[in-house]
Design a protein around this motif. Sequence first.
Motif, mmCIF file in Angstrom:
data_model
loop_
_atom_site.group_PDB
_atom_site.id
_atom_site.type_symbol
_atom_site.label_atom_id
_atom_site.label_comp_id
_atom_site.label_asym_id
_atom_site.label_seq_id
_atom_site.Cartn_x
_atom_site.Cartn_y
_atom_site.Cartn_z
ATOM 1 N N ARG A 85 0.831 -1.208 0.000
ATOM 2 C CA ARG A 85 0.000 0.000 0.000
ATOM 3 C C ARG A 85 0.866 1.259 0.000
ATOM 4 N N SER A 118 0.964 4.159 -2.866
ATOM 5 C CA SER A 118 0.893 5.586 -2.554
ATOM 6 C C SER A 118 2.047 6.341 -3.200
ATOM 7 N N CYS A 167 -0.381 -0.821 -9.256
ATOM 8 C CA CYS A 167 -0.422 -0.972 -7.803
ATOM 9 C C CYS A 167 0.090 -2.363 -7.437
ATOM 10 N N GLU A 179 -7.409 5.494 -7.907
ATOM 11 C CA GLU A 179 -7.121 4.080 -8.148
ATOM 12 C C GLU A 179 -8.299 3.364 -8.793
ATOM 13 N N SER A 233 -10.072 -0.561 -5.603
ATOM 14 C CA SER A 233 -8.714 -1.023 -5.329
ATOM 15 C C SER A 233 -8.746 -2.372 -4.639
ATOM 16 N N HIS A 255 -6.637 4.968 -2.975
ATOM 17 C CA HIS A 255 -5.792 6.152 -3.008
ATOM 18 C C HIS A 255 -6.304 7.115 -4.082
ATOM 19 N N VAL A 306 -1.484 13.052 -1.711
ATOM 20 C CA VAL A 306 -2.071 11.724 -1.855
ATOM 21 C C VAL A 306 -2.931 11.435 -0.626
ATOM 22 N N LYS A 307 -4.181 11.053 -0.853
ATOM 23 C CA LYS A 307 -5.116 10.756 0.232
ATOM 24 C C LYS A 307 -5.630 9.328 0.079
ATOM 25 N N PHE A 308 -5.953 8.703 1.199
ATOM 26 C CA PHE A 308 -6.634 7.408 1.177
ATOM 27 C C PHE A 308 -8.094 7.644 1.542
#
Length: 408
Positions: free
Chosen positions: A45, A49, A155, A237, A336, A343, A351-353
């Motif tokens: 992960r 990212s 990914c 993603e 994802s 992401h 970058v945010k989740f």
Amino acid sequence: MASQHSSRFTLGFTLVELLVVISIIGVLVGLLLPAVQAAREAARRMSCSNNVKQIGLGLHNYHSTHHQLPIHGVGPTNENTNSTSLADKKDGSAFTRLELTYLVGLLPFIEQQALWEQMSEPMQESDGDIWPAFGPRPWNGNYPPWATEISTFRCPSDPGRGVPALGRTNYAACTGDGFYDAEHGVTVWNGSRWLYNRDPTAKKRARCGLRGAFVPRKSLKFRDFLDGLSNTIAVGEIMTGLGDRDKRSVGFSNAKGGFFKVANNPKRCFELGYIDVARPQFWTSSAKVYGAVSERGYRWADFHTLQSQFNTILAPNSEICLVGHSDTYGIAPASSRHQGGVHVLMADGAVKFITDSIEAGNSNSPCVYCRALSSGTNSVVPEGSKSPYGLWGALGTRASRESVSTDF
């Protein structure tokens, strides 16, 4: 004599003691294995990212160099024909049909200069195939660059590899909280020639319904992001298909009643009842889905919705619901292989989740669209409205004047 006799005995474990030790080791391994797997996924992960971050840096460097974002839906074309068969010819006359993704333009900015230079020149292969610069349309797997796997576009948590896909991608362009007309964008073929951002109807449709960071076949600049770069998603993603009928990676192609049925109710495919009750992440065996070569993210260079676009209509990891065939528009959520979310890259480079539970408004609300199809029908949700899809929808729009006041 007694002492001599006792010295012959050797020390060791009894069978019961050995079984107890083996059982303890088994328990410890059982406890440790999930922790190891979790640690590996955490590393994957983090790597994912980092890929998103690299794409963000590439976008900003591209904008700094060219004073605009890379266009999604671009490439050399034949101005006299729009034929798909002619676009695939192997004699050097092929063309892209303006179907290349924003990822193609990013190549020199993500340390893929060698691939960019290979594509920038005509190519003649040993088997006799001849390709023009930037090749044929991105469906054609005979052109080596289209079948190239690029690690920055993948990914590590996504296990999809190999045929029937070409080069895969897990990072799609955000087209906003609508989808009409993401198949064509602002540049359309009128039957005899291309109209580059000059057709009034196409421009109206794009301005009304394609409110994201990317509008197919249109040049956009950071100054167009009136909601703020930090409040607008640029890239997100998507998972790639594994041929397993996953509702997040394969499109549903049973008769759905056409464009208006989907546009006026984004949960249309879900409500038709083809979700497997026992496995709610999958379509049932009776659901008709797209063919093996048409699953999510199978062609990194193809700009169409299923391959490299997503919209912020349904929450992350919801079902795909396209209007027609696999190259058309529709509901295409982010997705994802990570647990619980996806992401996203904000336009400012952060970058945010985003979790699957993000506030996403009314999933049954009609999308915003204008002058749809030949009837020229407008949505009941007026042009310029705030997104009906809550915080998630607001993050997908670049200039709809929504205020984002909560953390996400």
